[in-house]
Design a protein around this motif. Structure first.
Motif, PDB file in Angstrom:
ATOM      1  N   GLN A  19     -74.130  31.375  23.571  1.00 42.52           N
ATOM      2  CA  GLN A  19     -74.164  30.687  22.217  1.00 42.52           C
ATOM      3  C   GLN A  19     -74.864  31.557  21.385  1.00 42.52           C
ATOM      4  OE1 GLN A  19     -76.212  26.954  23.286  1.00 42.52           O
ATOM      5  NE2 GLN A  19     -74.409  25.949  23.896  1.00 42.52           N
ATOM      6  N   VAL A  20     -74.429  31.603  20.038  1.00 44.23           N
ATOM      7  CA  VAL A  20     -75.102  32.264  19.139  1.00 44.23           C
ATOM      8  C   VAL A  20     -75.175  31.442  17.643  1.00 44.23           C
ATOM      9  CG1 VAL A  20     -75.013  34.112  17.420  1.00 44.23           C
ATOM     10  CG2 VAL A  20     -74.087  34.143  19.835  1.00 44.23           C
ATOM     11  N   ASP A  21     -76.511  31.375  17.031  1.00 42.69           N
ATOM     12  CA  ASP A  21     -76.554  30.925  15.777  1.00 42.69           C
ATOM     13  C   ASP A  21     -75.434  30.883  14.976  1.00 42.69           C
ATOM     14  OD1 ASP A  21     -77.619  30.351  13.029  1.00 42.69           O
ATOM     15  OD2 ASP A  21     -79.069  29.370  14.178  1.00 42.69           O
ATOM     16  N   SER A  22     -74.804  29.992  14.324  1.00 47.28           N
ATOM     17  CA  SER A  22     -73.482  30.271  13.457  1.00 47.28           C
ATOM     18  C   SER A  22     -73.922  31.165  12.167  1.00 47.28           C
ATOM     19  CB  SER A  22     -73.190  28.872  13.034  1.00 47.28           C
ATOM     20  OG  SER A  22     -73.979  28.260  12.182  1.00 47.28           O
ATOM     21  N   LYS A  23     -75.339  31.110  11.639  1.00 40.68           N
ATOM     22  CA  LYS A  23     -75.777  31.755  10.481  1.00 40.68           C
ATOM     23  C   LYS A  23     -75.630  33.279  10.948  1.00 40.68           C
ATOM     24  CE  LYS A  23     -76.433  28.295   7.874  1.00 40.68           C
ATOM     25  NZ  LYS A  23     -75.414  27.731   7.016  1.00 40.68           N
ATOM     26  N   VAL A  24     -76.020  33.709  12.278  1.00 39.37           N
ATOM     27  CA  VAL A  24     -76.163  35.121  12.704  1.00 39.37           C
ATOM     28  C   VAL A  24     -74.428  35.533  12.611  1.00 39.37           C
ATOM     29  CG1 VAL A  24     -76.542  36.580  14.414  1.00 39.37           C
ATOM     30  CG2 VAL A  24     -78.141  34.995  13.479  1.00 39.37           C
ATOM     31  N   LEU A  25     -73.748  34.843  13.086  1.00 37.37           N
ATOM     32  CA  LEU A  25     -72.364  35.131  13.348  1.00 37.37           C
ATOM     33  C   LEU A  25     -71.617  35.522  11.749  1.00 37.37           C
ATOM     34  CD1 LEU A  25     -71.059  33.008  16.398  1.00 37.37           C
ATOM     35  CD2 LEU A  25     -71.529  35.676  16.242  1.00 37.37           C
ATOM     36  N   GLU A  26     -72.030  34.529  11.093  1.00 36.76           N
ATOM     37  CA  GLU A  26     -71.406  34.710   9.602  1.00 36.76           C
ATOM     38  C   GLU A  26     -71.426  36.090   9.001  1.00 36.76           C
ATOM     39  OE1 GLU A  26     -73.059  31.604   7.132  1.00 36.76           O
ATOM     40  OE2 GLU A  26     -72.077  30.122   8.376  1.00 36.76           O
ATOM     41  N   PRO A  35     -67.259  31.177  11.788  1.00 38.74           N
ATOM     42  CA  PRO A  35     -67.538  30.615  13.421  1.00 38.74           C
ATOM     43  C   PRO A  35     -66.938  29.563  13.725  1.00 38.74           C
ATOM     44  CG  PRO A  35     -69.604  31.320  12.416  1.00 38.74           C
ATOM     45  CD  PRO A  35     -68.573  31.074  11.155  1.00 38.74           C
ATOM     46  N   LYS A  36     -66.234  29.447  14.852  1.00 38.24           N
ATOM     47  CA  LYS A  36     -65.845  28.196  15.544  1.00 38.24           C
ATOM     48  C   LYS A  36     -67.180  27.554  16.258  1.00 38.24           C
ATOM     49  CE  LYS A  36     -62.814  25.823  18.907  1.00 38.24           C
ATOM     50  NZ  LYS A  36     -62.693  24.877  18.054  1.00 38.24           N
ATOM     51  N   LEU A  37     -67.553  26.491  15.854  1.00 40.06           N
ATOM     52  CA  LEU A  37     -68.645  25.810  16.264  1.00 40.06           C
ATOM     53  C   LEU A  37     -68.388  24.872  17.724  1.00 40.06           C
ATOM     54  CD1 LEU A  37     -70.724  24.600  13.134  1.00 40.06           C
ATOM     55  CD2 LEU A  37     -70.632  26.782  14.533  1.00 40.06           C
ATOM     56  N   LYS A  41     -73.127  25.279  17.740  1.00 44.01           N
ATOM     57  CA  LYS A  41     -73.443  26.756  18.022  1.00 44.01           C
ATOM     58  C   LYS A  41     -72.131  27.495  17.975  1.00 44.01           C
ATOM     59  CE  LYS A  41     -77.807  26.521  19.091  1.00 44.01           C
ATOM     60  NZ  LYS A  41     -78.859  27.205  18.441  1.00 44.01           N
ATOM     61  N   GLY A  42     -72.277  28.840  17.541  1.00 51.46           N
ATOM     62  CA  GLY A  42     -71.118  29.723  17.516  1.00 51.46           C
ATOM     63  C   GLY A  42     -71.232  30.318  18.855  1.00 51.46           C
ATOM     64  N   ALA A  75     -65.461  33.578  18.708  1.00 52.26           N
ATOM     65  CA  ALA A  75     -64.548  32.361  18.253  1.00 52.26           C
ATOM     66  C   ALA A  75     -64.436  32.157  16.814  1.00 52.26           C
ATOM     67  CB  ALA A  75     -65.006  31.413  19.137  1.00 52.26           C
ATOM     68  N   VAL A  76     -63.282  32.089  16.119  1.00 54.08           N
ATOM     69  CA  VAL A  76     -63.406  32.049  14.829  1.00 54.08           C
ATOM     70  C   VAL A  76     -62.392  30.844  14.580  1.00 54.08           C
ATOM     71  CG1 VAL A  76     -64.129  34.250  14.085  1.00 54.08           C
ATOM     72  CG2 VAL A  76     -61.659  33.842  14.470  1.00 54.08           C
ATOM     73  N   GLU A  77     -62.517  30.412  13.379  1.00 49.56           N
ATOM     74  CA  GLU A  77     -61.407  29.443  12.717  1.00 49.56           C
ATOM     75  C   GLU A  77     -61.359  29.790  11.144  1.00 49.56           C
ATOM     76  OE1 GLU A  77     -63.154  25.489  13.702  1.00 49.56           O
ATOM     77  OE2 GLU A  77     -64.272  25.620  12.058  1.00 49.56           O
ATOM     78  N   TRP A  78     -59.967  29.506  10.631  1.00 50.15           N
ATOM     79  CA  TRP A  78     -59.838  29.792   9.440  1.00 50.15           C
ATOM     80  C   TRP A  78     -58.717  28.684   8.753  1.00 50.15           C
ATOM     81  CZ3 TRP A  78     -58.149  32.468  13.640  1.00 50.15           C
ATOM     82  CH2 TRP A  78     -56.782  32.460  13.532  1.00 50.15           C
TER      83      TRP A  78
END
Length: 137
Positions: A19-26, A35-37, A41-42, A75-78
């Motif tokens: 798990q990674v904080d989504s703000k970091v992954l962005e 980031p896919k949550l 969490k990402g 893991a991503v989404e768009w």
């Protein structure tokens, strides 16, 4: 570019996710990815894979190459054509194969950084240590 059909063996695959904080992954994701949550969490990780006897389909296994490889994954989404899609973005690939690192981006998709891998088989390492402790080696 058409990717040639290849044949070989996946000798080992280890996938480690965390798990990674989504703000970091962005900060690591290009547009249009987000980031896919999962539970807020990402998800990021690394895939470690050993390939053996990799060669163009139809050629003998004796000319194939082997390599240790690592792919860093997020893991991503768009949104595409109004529909939400999901997948995996790979910001970095590493390989022990000089051929893969030279051919990365041409024959093989994505840049493959040349890296040194040191892999120890836990069973073999444990048995070796046990034999040393028993003074059999």
């Amino acid at each position: 570019m058409k990717i040639p059909k290849i044949k070989g063996i996946i000798d080992r695959r280890i996938l480690i996710n965390y798990q990674v904080d989504s703000k970091v992954l962005e900060n690591y994701l290009p547009k249009p990815f987000k980031p896919k949550l999962v539970n807020g969490k990402g998800i990021a990780g690394i895939c470690l894979i050993r390939l053996k006897e990799i060669r163009p389909k139809g050629l003998p296994k004796q000319i194939g190459i082997s390599s240790e490889n690592g792919a860093h994954r997020i893991a991503v989404e768009w949104t595409e054509n109004g529909k939400l899609k999901e997948g995996v973005y790979i910001p970095r690939r590493d390989t022990s194969s000089k051929l893969n690192s030279l051919a990365g981006g041409t024959i093989f998709p994505g840049i493959h950084n040349h890296a040194k891998f040191e892999v120890m088989n836990l069973v073999e390492t444990t048995m070796y240590r046990l034999l040393v402790m028993m003074r059999l080696l």
